[in-house]
Write a protein that holds these residues in place. Structure first.
Motif, PDB file in Angstrom:
ATOM      1  N   ARG A 118      17.281  -4.584  -5.042  1.00  0.00           N
ATOM      2  CA  ARG A 118      17.453  -5.793  -6.512  1.00  0.00           C
ATOM      3  C   ARG A 118      16.200  -5.707  -7.071  1.00  0.00           C
ATOM      4  N   SER A 119      15.661  -5.622  -6.512  1.00  0.00           N
ATOM      5  CA  SER A 119      13.887  -5.900  -7.225  1.00  0.00           C
ATOM      6  C   SER A 119      12.443  -5.136  -6.851  1.00  0.00           C
ATOM      7  N   PRO A 120      11.678  -5.210  -6.446  1.00  0.00           N
ATOM      8  CA  PRO A 120      10.225  -5.058  -6.361  1.00  0.00           C
ATOM      9  C   PRO A 120      10.701  -5.270  -4.763  1.00  0.00           C
ATOM     10  N   GLY A 121      10.241  -6.245  -4.513  1.00  0.00           N
ATOM     11  CA  GLY A 121      10.308  -7.699  -3.231  1.00  0.00           C
ATOM     12  C   GLY A 121      11.550  -7.620  -2.688  1.00  0.00           C
ATOM     13  N   GLU A 122      12.683  -6.752  -2.762  1.00  0.00           N
ATOM     14  CA  GLU A 122      14.011  -7.288  -2.240  1.00  0.00           C
ATOM     15  C   GLU A 122      15.023  -6.164  -2.149  1.00  0.00           C
ATOM     16  N   VAL A 123      15.384  -5.750  -0.945  1.00  0.00           N
ATOM     17  CA  VAL A 123      16.458  -5.295  -1.084  1.00  0.00           C
ATOM     18  C   VAL A 123      18.032  -5.423   0.229  1.00  0.00           C
ATOM     19  N   SER A 124      19.178  -5.862  -0.243  1.00  0.00           N
ATOM     20  CA  SER A 124      19.917  -5.570   0.145  1.00  0.00           C
ATOM     21  C   SER A 124      20.821  -4.919   0.574  1.00  0.00           C
ATOM     22  N   VAL A 125      21.778  -5.641   1.516  1.00  0.00           N
ATOM     23  CA  VAL A 125      22.146  -4.753   2.780  1.00  0.00           C
ATOM     24  C   VAL A 125      23.673  -4.747   3.023  1.00  0.00           C
ATOM     25  N   GLU A 126      24.463  -4.065   2.666  1.00  0.00           N
ATOM     26  CA  GLU A 126      25.551  -4.153   2.620  1.00  0.00           C
ATOM     27  C   GLU A 126      26.025  -3.495   4.642  1.00  0.00           C
ATOM     28  N   VAL A 127      26.789  -4.151   4.894  1.00  0.00           N
ATOM     29  CA  VAL A 127      27.142  -3.806   6.265  1.00  0.00           C
ATOM     30  C   VAL A 127      28.189  -3.338   6.733  1.00  0.00           C
ATOM     31  N   HIS A 128      28.405  -2.403   7.389  1.00  0.00           N
ATOM     32  CA  HIS A 128      30.002  -1.993   7.575  1.00  0.00           C
ATOM     33  C   HIS A 128      29.791  -1.044   8.896  1.00  0.00           C
ATOM     34  N   GLY A 129      30.806  -2.561   9.946  1.00  0.00           N
ATOM     35  CA  GLY A 129      30.935  -2.611  11.402  1.00  0.00           C
ATOM     36  C   GLY A 129      31.374  -3.424  11.964  1.00  0.00           C
ATOM     37  N   PRO A 130      31.670  -4.049  12.626  1.00  0.00           N
ATOM     38  CA  PRO A 130      32.319  -4.966  12.962  1.00  0.00           C
ATOM     39  C   PRO A 130      31.182  -6.107  13.030  1.00  0.00           C
ATOM     40  N   PRO A 131      31.922  -7.468  13.089  1.00  0.00           N
ATOM     41  CA  PRO A 131      30.965  -8.439  12.569  1.00  0.00           C
ATOM     42  C   PRO A 131      29.991  -9.104  13.293  1.00  0.00           C
ATOM     43  N   SER A 132      30.420  -8.642  14.343  1.00  0.00           N
ATOM     44  CA  SER A 132      28.988 -10.177  15.804  1.00  0.00           C
ATOM     45  C   SER A 132      28.362  -8.104  15.841  1.00  0.00           C
ATOM     46  N   SER A 133      28.339  -7.399  14.973  1.00  0.00           N
ATOM     47  CA  SER A 133      26.963  -6.886  14.526  1.00  0.00           C
ATOM     48  C   SER A 133      26.507  -7.210  13.809  1.00  0.00           C
ATOM     49  N   ALA A 134      26.564  -7.557  12.741  1.00  0.00           N
ATOM     50  CA  ALA A 134      25.984  -7.509  11.598  1.00  0.00           C
ATOM     51  C   ALA A 134      24.159  -7.190  11.354  1.00  0.00           C
ATOM     52  N   GLU A 135      23.757  -8.568  12.723  1.00  0.00           N
ATOM     53  CA  GLU A 135      22.106  -8.643  12.018  1.00  0.00           C
ATOM     54  C   GLU A 135      21.775  -8.304  12.897  1.00  0.00           C
ATOM     55  N   ALA A 136      22.367  -7.298  14.036  1.00  0.00           N
ATOM     56  CA  ALA A 136      21.708  -5.897  14.391  1.00  0.00           C
ATOM     57  C   ALA A 136      21.701  -5.209  13.400  1.00  0.00           C
ATOM     58  N   VAL A 137      22.390  -4.723  12.897  1.00  0.00           N
ATOM     59  CA  VAL A 137      22.374  -3.429  11.665  1.00  0.00           C
ATOM     60  C   VAL A 137      21.513  -3.728  10.961  1.00  0.00           C
ATOM     61  N   VAL A 138      21.449  -5.207  10.431  1.00  0.00           N
ATOM     62  CA  VAL A 138      20.557  -4.960   9.276  1.00  0.00           C
ATOM     63  C   VAL A 138      19.052  -4.720  10.144  1.00  0.00           C
ATOM     64  N   THR A 139      19.403  -5.828  11.918  1.00  0.00           N
ATOM     65  CA  THR A 139      17.650  -5.319  12.079  1.00  0.00           C
ATOM     66  C   THR A 139      17.207  -3.838  11.961  1.00  0.00           C
ATOM     67  N   GLN A 140      17.882  -2.657  11.635  1.00  0.00           N
ATOM     68  CA  GLN A 140      17.963  -1.803  12.947  1.00  0.00           C
ATOM     69  C   GLN A 140      17.202  -0.641  11.790  1.00  0.00           C
ATOM     70  N   VAL A 141      18.385  -0.712  10.022  1.00  0.00           N
ATOM     71  CA  VAL A 141      18.103  -0.469   9.308  1.00  0.00           C
ATOM     72  C   VAL A 141      16.489  -0.742   8.169  1.00  0.00           C
ATOM     73  N   ARG A 142      16.395  -1.853   8.818  1.00  0.00           N
ATOM     74  CA  ARG A 142      14.740  -2.626   8.387  1.00  0.00           C
ATOM     75  C   ARG A 142      13.562  -2.032   9.070  1.00  0.00           C
ATOM     76  N   ARG A 143      14.316  -1.298  10.367  1.00  0.00           N
ATOM     77  CA  ARG A 143      13.266   0.235  11.060  1.00  0.00           C
ATOM     78  C   ARG A 143      13.019   0.927  10.730  1.00  0.00           C
ATOM     79  N   MET A 144      14.530   1.462  10.284  1.00  0.00           N
ATOM     80  CA  MET A 144      15.162   2.529  10.008  1.00  0.00           C
ATOM     81  C   MET A 144      14.222   3.432   8.083  1.00  0.00           C
TER      82      MET A 144
END
Length: 300
Positions: free
Chosen positions: A61-87
């Motif tokens: 969205r801007s040089p200092g911000e990346v948005s993440v749209e998660v597809h999967g079980p709601p209970s796993s949303a935070e873990a998905v964001v953590t993994q894509v941050r690392r990726m």
């Protein structure tokens, strides 16, 4: 399913260009990800630890911000964001990477040629280890076909922002696999061992990153079929360790010898040069590799 979630934005520390990351990943044959939206990055993968197939769409969205749209079980949303941050190497404060340019003019040139490009990783050390086994001592094109065949036959399709991507097979699936056309029995056995190690938590990214690099590399080499080169690949391109100089990657060494005009330099001399890149030796190595591959394509 798209999950609207609070806190689905990643704050970027330092320079980062998601479009550059997306171009790299779509051009990286083992990833097998098509470009369907300019500047966006779509990925599907087994969620580390749970191994549920999930997906995500990243947009800057801007040089200092990346948005993440998660597809999967709601209970796993935070873990998905953590993994894509690392990726995308966004779990590292990259503000100091620019300082490396002041210590090494060759790295300064590479940063200018590839602004904002950080290492783009395999989804997990597990997937990196599987690639290391699949690609060992065969042509890249053959390895890519094997990986695609493995994913298509035994992976899971995930709807990600209107597109269907294939998630790599989970360890439980791979551990039971008896046969894959084109894959030797020895490699099949090694893949099953990798799957079992992942299921047992021996390929956990956070644990590998928490160890001293040398200790992590030694632990990885205990796995069947994992030598020095593969262990470095798993730690650097799977777990995302930012500060390891790949001593076993001969192609990188060739690129460095050409870049520094040192045709006879040995690994120790090259490693000494790389001391100036700390604490981003993995990142600088990645840029050398990317530029080397780009020049190779241009010369064909």
């Amino acid at each position: 399913m798209t999950i609207p979630m609070l806190g689905s934005e990643i704050t970027v520390q330092g320079e980062f260009d998601l479009a550059a990351a997306a171009r790299f990943l779509t051009g990286f044959a083992p990833a097998g990800q098509p470009e369907v939206e300019a500047g966006a990055l779509r990925v599907a993968f087994p969620l580390e630890g749970e191994w549920t197939p999930v997906g995500a769409v990243l947009r800057q969205r801007s040089p200092g911000e990346v948005s993440v749209e998660v597809h999967g079980p709601p209970s796993s949303a935070e873990a998905v964001v953590t993994q894509v941050r690392r990726m995308c190497s966004l779990d590292i404060d990259g503000t100091g990477f620019r300082e490396v340019a002041g210590r090494d003019p060759v790295v300064s040139l590479l940063q200018g040629l590839h602004p904002g490009l950080r290492p783009v990783l395999f989804a997990s050390p597990y997937e990196a280890a599987c690639w290391a086994v699949l690609s060992h001592r065969i042509w890249m094109t053959q390895a890519v076909r094997l990986r695609r065949r493995l994913a298509e036959r035994h992976g899971t399709e995930v709807e990600v922002g209107g597109n269907v991507l294939t998630s790599f097979p989970a360890p439980a699936v791979l551990a039971k696999l008896e046969y894959l056309p084109g894959l030797s029995g020895a490699k099949m056995q090694r893949l099953r061992a990798i799957a079992e190690a992942a299921a047992d938590g021996l390929l956990d990214a956070a644990s590998l990153r928490a160890m001293p690099a040398e200790e992590a590399l030694k632990q990885l080499q205990v796995l069947p079929g994992v030598g020095k080169f593969s262990a470095e690949l798993i730690l650097i391109r799977g777990a995302g360790h930012p500060d390891v100089f790949p001593r076993a990657e001969t192609r990188l060494h060739e690129i460095m010898r050409e870049a520094y005009h040192l045709p006879d330099a040995g690994v120790e001399e090259l490693a000494e040069i790389a001391e100036a890149w700390a604490p981003f030796r993995s990142w600088a190595s990645f840029l050398f590799r990317v530029e080397g591959e780009a020049r190779m394509r241009e010369s064909r």
